[in-house]
Design a protein around this motif. Structure first.
Motif, PDB file in Angstrom:
ATOM      1  N   ILE A 107       1.733   0.061 -20.395  1.00  0.00           N
ATOM      2  CA  ILE A 107       1.877  -1.353 -20.058  1.00  0.00           C
ATOM      3  C   ILE A 107       1.429  -1.629 -18.625  1.00  0.00           C
ATOM      4  CG2 ILE A 107       4.271  -1.104 -19.288  1.00  0.00           C
ATOM      5  CD1 ILE A 107       2.694  -4.133 -21.121  1.00  0.00           C
ATOM      6  N   ASP A 108       1.544  -0.644 -17.748  1.00  0.00           N
ATOM      7  CA  ASP A 108       1.138  -0.817 -16.347  1.00  0.00           C
ATOM      8  C   ASP A 108      -0.363  -1.151 -16.240  1.00  0.00           C
ATOM      9  OD1 ASP A 108       1.435  -0.710 -13.470  1.00  0.00           O
ATOM     10  OD2 ASP A 108       0.523   1.279 -13.538  1.00  0.00           O
ATOM     11  N   PRO A 109      -1.272  -0.330 -16.798  1.00  0.00           N
ATOM     12  CA  PRO A 109      -2.701  -0.686 -16.730  1.00  0.00           C
ATOM     13  C   PRO A 109      -3.074  -1.893 -17.587  1.00  0.00           C
ATOM     14  CG  PRO A 109      -2.402   1.301 -18.035  1.00  0.00           C
ATOM     15  CD  PRO A 109      -1.077   1.017 -17.384  1.00  0.00           C
ATOM     16  N   ILE A 110      -2.374  -2.088 -18.722  1.00  0.00           N
ATOM     17  CA  ILE A 110      -2.691  -3.226 -19.591  1.00  0.00           C
ATOM     18  C   ILE A 110      -2.437  -4.549 -18.863  1.00  0.00           C
ATOM     19  CG2 ILE A 110      -1.957  -4.494 -21.653  1.00  0.00           C
ATOM     20  CD1 ILE A 110      -1.534  -1.796 -23.030  1.00  0.00           C
ATOM     21  N   LEU A 111      -1.288  -4.652 -18.207  1.00  0.00           N
ATOM     22  CA  LEU A 111      -0.976  -5.868 -17.450  1.00  0.00           C
ATOM     23  C   LEU A 111      -1.928  -6.049 -16.275  1.00  0.00           C
ATOM     24  CD1 LEU A 111       2.937  -5.934 -17.434  1.00  0.00           C
ATOM     25  CD2 LEU A 111       1.384  -7.535 -18.545  1.00  0.00           C
ATOM     26  N   SER A 112      -2.345  -4.951 -15.679  1.00  0.00           N
ATOM     27  CA  SER A 112      -3.304  -5.041 -14.578  1.00  0.00           C
ATOM     28  C   SER A 112      -4.620  -5.649 -15.055  1.00  0.00           C
ATOM     29  CB  SER A 112      -3.560  -3.667 -13.975  1.00  0.00           C
ATOM     30  OG  SER A 112      -2.403  -3.154 -13.364  1.00  0.00           O
ATOM     31  N   ILE A 113      -5.045  -5.257 -16.262  1.00  0.00           N
ATOM     32  CA  ILE A 113      -6.289  -5.804 -16.819  1.00  0.00           C
ATOM     33  C   ILE A 113      -6.147  -7.289 -17.102  1.00  0.00           C
ATOM     34  CG2 ILE A 113      -7.831  -5.746 -18.820  1.00  0.00           C
ATOM     35  CD1 ILE A 113      -7.285  -2.717 -18.977  1.00  0.00           C
ATOM     36  N   LEU A 114      -5.004  -7.684 -17.677  1.00  0.00           N
ATOM     37  CA  LEU A 114      -4.773  -9.103 -17.962  1.00  0.00           C
ATOM     38  C   LEU A 114      -4.770  -9.931 -16.678  1.00  0.00           C
ATOM     39  CD1 LEU A 114      -1.988  -8.853 -20.714  1.00  0.00           C
ATOM     40  CD2 LEU A 114      -4.412  -9.406 -21.026  1.00  0.00           C
TER      41      LEU A 114
ATOM     42  N   VAL B 211       0.841  -1.203   0.000  1.00  0.00           N
ATOM     43  CA  VAL B 211       0.000   0.000   0.000  1.00  0.00           C
ATOM     44  C   VAL B 211       0.872   1.248   0.000  1.00  0.00           C
ATOM     45  CG1 VAL B 211      -1.610   1.378   1.366  1.00  0.00           C
ATOM     46  CG2 VAL B 211      -2.012  -1.066   1.083  1.00  0.00           C
ATOM     47  N   VAL B 212       1.870   1.267   0.879  1.00  0.00           N
ATOM     48  CA  VAL B 212       2.789   2.414   0.957  1.00  0.00           C
ATOM     49  C   VAL B 212       3.573   2.554  -0.342  1.00  0.00           C
ATOM     50  CG1 VAL B 212       4.783   3.379   2.154  1.00  0.00           C
ATOM     51  CG2 VAL B 212       2.976   2.236   3.464  1.00  0.00           C
ATOM     52  N   GLY B 213       4.095   1.420  -0.845  1.00  0.00           N
ATOM     53  CA  GLY B 213       4.867   1.449  -2.086  1.00  0.00           C
ATOM     54  C   GLY B 213       4.042   1.871  -3.278  1.00  0.00           C
ATOM     55  N   GLY B 214       2.795   1.419  -3.357  1.00  0.00           N
ATOM     56  CA  GLY B 214       1.929   1.776  -4.483  1.00  0.00           C
ATOM     57  C   GLY B 214       1.590   3.247  -4.496  1.00  0.00           C
ATOM     58  N   ILE B 215       1.350   3.816  -3.311  1.00  0.00           N
ATOM     59  CA  ILE B 215       1.036   5.246  -3.223  1.00  0.00           C
ATOM     60  C   ILE B 215       2.250   6.092  -3.593  1.00  0.00           C
ATOM     61  CG2 ILE B 215       0.425   7.118  -1.641  1.00  0.00           C
ATOM     62  CD1 ILE B 215      -1.276   5.078  -0.103  1.00  0.00           C
ATOM     63  N   LEU B 216       3.404   5.719  -3.072  1.00  0.00           N
ATOM     64  CA  LEU B 216       4.623   6.490  -3.336  1.00  0.00           C
ATOM     65  C   LEU B 216       5.061   6.408  -4.793  1.00  0.00           C
ATOM     66  CD1 LEU B 216       6.741   5.677  -0.131  1.00  0.00           C
ATOM     67  CD2 LEU B 216       5.454   7.762  -0.636  1.00  0.00           C
ATOM     68  N   SER B 217       4.877   5.225  -5.417  1.00  0.00           N
ATOM     69  CA  SER B 217       5.326   5.061  -6.803  1.00  0.00           C
ATOM     70  C   SER B 217       4.253   5.446  -7.816  1.00  0.00           C
ATOM     71  CB  SER B 217       5.740   3.608  -7.049  1.00  0.00           C
ATOM     72  OG  SER B 217       4.631   2.740  -6.914  1.00  0.00           O
TER      73      SER B 217
ATOM     74  N   LEU C  52      -0.474   1.712 -10.608  1.00  0.00           N
ATOM     75  CA  LEU C  52      -1.758   1.024 -10.506  1.00  0.00           C
ATOM     76  C   LEU C  52      -1.544  -0.465 -10.272  1.00  0.00           C
ATOM     77  CD1 LEU C  52      -4.825   0.916 -10.728  1.00  0.00           C
ATOM     78  CD2 LEU C  52      -4.557   0.645 -13.204  1.00  0.00           C
ATOM     79  N   ALA C  53      -0.521  -1.018 -10.903  1.00  0.00           N
ATOM     80  CA  ALA C  53      -0.250  -2.442 -10.743  1.00  0.00           C
ATOM     81  C   ALA C  53       0.024  -2.778  -9.281  1.00  0.00           C
ATOM     82  CB  ALA C  53       0.925  -2.870 -11.609  1.00  0.00           C
ATOM     83  N   LEU C  54       0.828  -1.931  -8.615  1.00  0.00           N
ATOM     84  CA  LEU C  54       1.132  -2.163  -7.200  1.00  0.00           C
ATOM     85  C   LEU C  54      -0.097  -1.922  -6.324  1.00  0.00           C
ATOM     86  CD1 LEU C  54       4.711  -0.720  -6.499  1.00  0.00           C
ATOM     87  CD2 LEU C  54       3.955  -3.098  -6.413  1.00  0.00           C
ATOM     88  N   LEU C  55      -0.834  -0.858  -6.609  1.00  0.00           N
ATOM     89  CA  LEU C  55      -2.023  -0.567  -5.819  1.00  0.00           C
ATOM     90  C   LEU C  55      -3.091  -1.644  -5.978  1.00  0.00           C
ATOM     91  CD1 LEU C  55      -2.404   3.291  -6.328  1.00  0.00           C
ATOM     92  CD2 LEU C  55      -1.894   2.099  -4.183  1.00  0.00           C
ATOM     93  N   SER C  56      -3.266  -2.144  -7.200  1.00  0.00           N
ATOM     94  CA  SER C  56      -4.248  -3.201  -7.428  1.00  0.00           C
ATOM     95  C   SER C  56      -3.826  -4.481  -6.702  1.00  0.00           C
ATOM     96  CB  SER C  56      -4.413  -3.479  -8.926  1.00  0.00           C
ATOM     97  OG  SER C  56      -3.200  -3.959  -9.489  1.00  0.00           O
ATOM     98  N   ASP C  57      -2.523  -4.727  -6.701  1.00  0.00           N
ATOM     99  CA  ASP C  57      -2.021  -5.907  -5.996  1.00  0.00           C
ATOM    100  C   ASP C  57      -2.191  -5.742  -4.489  1.00  0.00           C
ATOM    101  OD1 ASP C  57      -0.856  -8.480  -6.034  1.00  0.00           O
ATOM    102  OD2 ASP C  57       1.054  -7.624  -5.393  1.00  0.00           O
ATOM    103  N   SER C  58      -1.994  -4.515  -3.989  1.00  0.00           N
ATOM    104  CA  SER C  58      -2.152  -4.289  -2.546  1.00  0.00           C
ATOM    105  C   SER C  58      -3.616  -4.487  -2.129  1.00  0.00           C
ATOM    106  CB  SER C  58      -1.685  -2.881  -2.170  1.00  0.00           C
ATOM    107  OG  SER C  58      -2.533  -1.892  -2.722  1.00  0.00           O
ATOM    108  N   MET C  59      -4.556  -4.073  -2.998  1.00  0.00           N
ATOM    109  CA  MET C  59      -5.966  -4.294  -2.697  1.00  0.00           C
ATOM    110  C   MET C  59      -6.306  -5.788  -2.729  1.00  0.00           C
ATOM    111  SD  MET C  59      -7.309  -1.432  -1.927  1.00  0.00           S
ATOM    112  CE  MET C  59      -5.710  -1.134  -1.129  1.00  0.00           C
ATOM    113  N   HIS C  60      -5.659  -6.467  -3.663  1.00  0.00           N
ATOM    114  CA  HIS C  60      -5.849  -7.922  -3.723  1.00  0.00           C
ATOM    115  C   HIS C  60      -5.282  -8.576  -2.465  1.00  0.00           C
ATOM    116  CE1 HIS C  60      -5.093 -11.948  -5.987  1.00  0.00           C
ATOM    117  NE2 HIS C  60      -6.170 -11.993  -5.234  1.00  0.00           N
ATOM    118  N   MET C  61      -4.141  -8.091  -2.018  1.00  0.00           N
ATOM    119  CA  MET C  61      -3.534  -8.625  -0.802  1.00  0.00           C
ATOM    120  C   MET C  61      -4.415  -8.341   0.414  1.00  0.00           C
ATOM    121  SD  MET C  61      -0.650 -10.159  -1.575  1.00  0.00           S
ATOM    122  CE  MET C  61       0.508 -10.162  -0.216  1.00  0.00           C
ATOM    123  N   LEU C  62      -5.046  -7.164   0.419  1.00  0.00           N
ATOM    124  CA  LEU C  62      -5.950  -6.835   1.514  1.00  0.00           C
ATOM    125  C   LEU C  62      -7.141  -7.795   1.532  1.00  0.00           C
ATOM    126  CD1 LEU C  62      -6.751  -4.973   3.840  1.00  0.00           C
ATOM    127  CD2 LEU C  62      -7.888  -3.487   2.171  1.00  0.00           C
TER     128      LEU C  62
END
Length: 318
Positions: free
Chosen positions: A191-198, A41-47, A50-60
């Motif tokens: 590529i960041d949002p495209i990979l998130s969709i995949l 969550v911290v890393g996704g906000i700082l960087s 979307l890929a990191l933030l989506s993964d953090s939500m998945h982790m939550l």
């Protein structure tokens, strides 16, 4: 025959699960996931990834799912009560259903955010993305291996659902690393949002599979691998059996199946019918691993069933 008070005289299937390995596995997964969720969550906000933030939500969602699974396994190990005669085994199916549903909802949300990022591209910090995603990849590989080993020892639908959660996380981590490399060498930030969709599509598939498996049990459908017509034919093959009806075969939870049926016999002989039911029950347990069977005897002469039949049974147990 004299009635005995010995507890071994009666056959009883306990409606509970002793799942020490599954409990230990889920506790370990829960603590590791909770810690890394905070990091992501911290890393996704700082960087601003979307890929990191989506993964953090998945982790939550993993944390919440693991919490539900732990509650379900705890109740599944409790003994039945006078009001809950099947115990609390069905709770783990309900928890798995909710976990799968959470995966589906999360995947739809990630897909939506990915589309919005494609419409409105944003700059991301690739170095921080790389660090966080690499740590995430290592964590998810470890958790996936732990859960796969646990499933080999104990088949548990909640561990299965947790495994799908972490497989989705693992793929997400790989996707983030790929996105970092492409952005670094080409500057193509889409590529960041495209990979998130995949990845969201893969997560959706896992969630759908869990929901489908849980739905089959909740709707009390005949469990996979069983054929009702074949089982009925095997019961009818016994000498003295005329017909089988009111046949029901369902699962309370994974690896905990129950069967009930009315068996129509050709005689009112209490001893013979009692032995016949025991033989059928033994066949169901040995051939089909159906240890919990409830078989009711019926006779074509229903008018003669009340007094003569029960009088015979009464004489046998006195």
């Amino acid at each position: 025959m004299r009635r005995t008070s010995s507890p071994e005289y009666f056959h009883h299937v306990e409606h509970l699960k002793e799942q020490s390995q599954s409990k230990r596995t889920l506790w370990i997964s829960l603590f590791i996931t909770l810690f890394f969720t905070i990091v992501e969550v911290v890393g996704g906000i700082l960087s601003n990834s979307l890929a990191l933030l989506s993964d953090s939500m998945h982790m939550l969602s993993d944390v919440l799912a693991l919490g539900l699974s732990m509650i379900a396994i705890y109740f599944a190990s409790k003994k039945p009560t006078s009001n809950h005669t099947f115990g609390f085994l069905r709770l783990e199916i309900i928890a798995a259903f909710l976990n799968g549903l959470a995966l589906i909802i999360i995947s739809i949300g990630i897909c939506y955010e990915g589309i919005m990022r494609m419409i409105h591209p944003q700059v991301v910090d690739v170095k921080l993305m790389l660090i966080i995603s690499t740590i995430g990849l290592i964590v998810n590989i470890v958790l996936t291996i732990v859960l796969m080993r646990s499933l080999k020892g104990e088949d548990n639908i909640n561990v299965q659902s947790a495994l799908w959660h972490f497989i989705g996380d693992l793929l997400n981590s790989v996707g983030v690393i790929v996105a970092v490399a492409i952005i670094y060498f080409t500057g193509w930030i889409l590529i960041d949002p495209i990979l998130s969709i995949l990845i969201s599509i893969i997560i959706f598939r896992g969630g759908y599979k869990i929901v489908r498996n849980a739905w089959v049990i909740l709707m009390e459908r005949v469990p996979e691998g069983y054929n009702s017509d074949e089982i009925i034919a095997d019961i009818k093959a016994f000498d003295g059996v005329i017909d089988v009806h009111e046949f029901h075969l369902w699962a309370i939870t994974t690896e905990h199946n129950s069967i009930t049926a009315h068996v129509v016999v050709d005689t009112l002989d209490g001893i013979r019918n009692y032995e016949l039911i025991n033989k059928i029950s033994k066949m169901l347990e040995e051939k089909y691993e159906l240890g919990h069977s409830t078989l009711q005897i019926e006779h074509l002469q229903k008018n003669n069933l009340d007094e003569p039949y029960f009088d015979n049974i009464k004489k046998e147990v006195e």
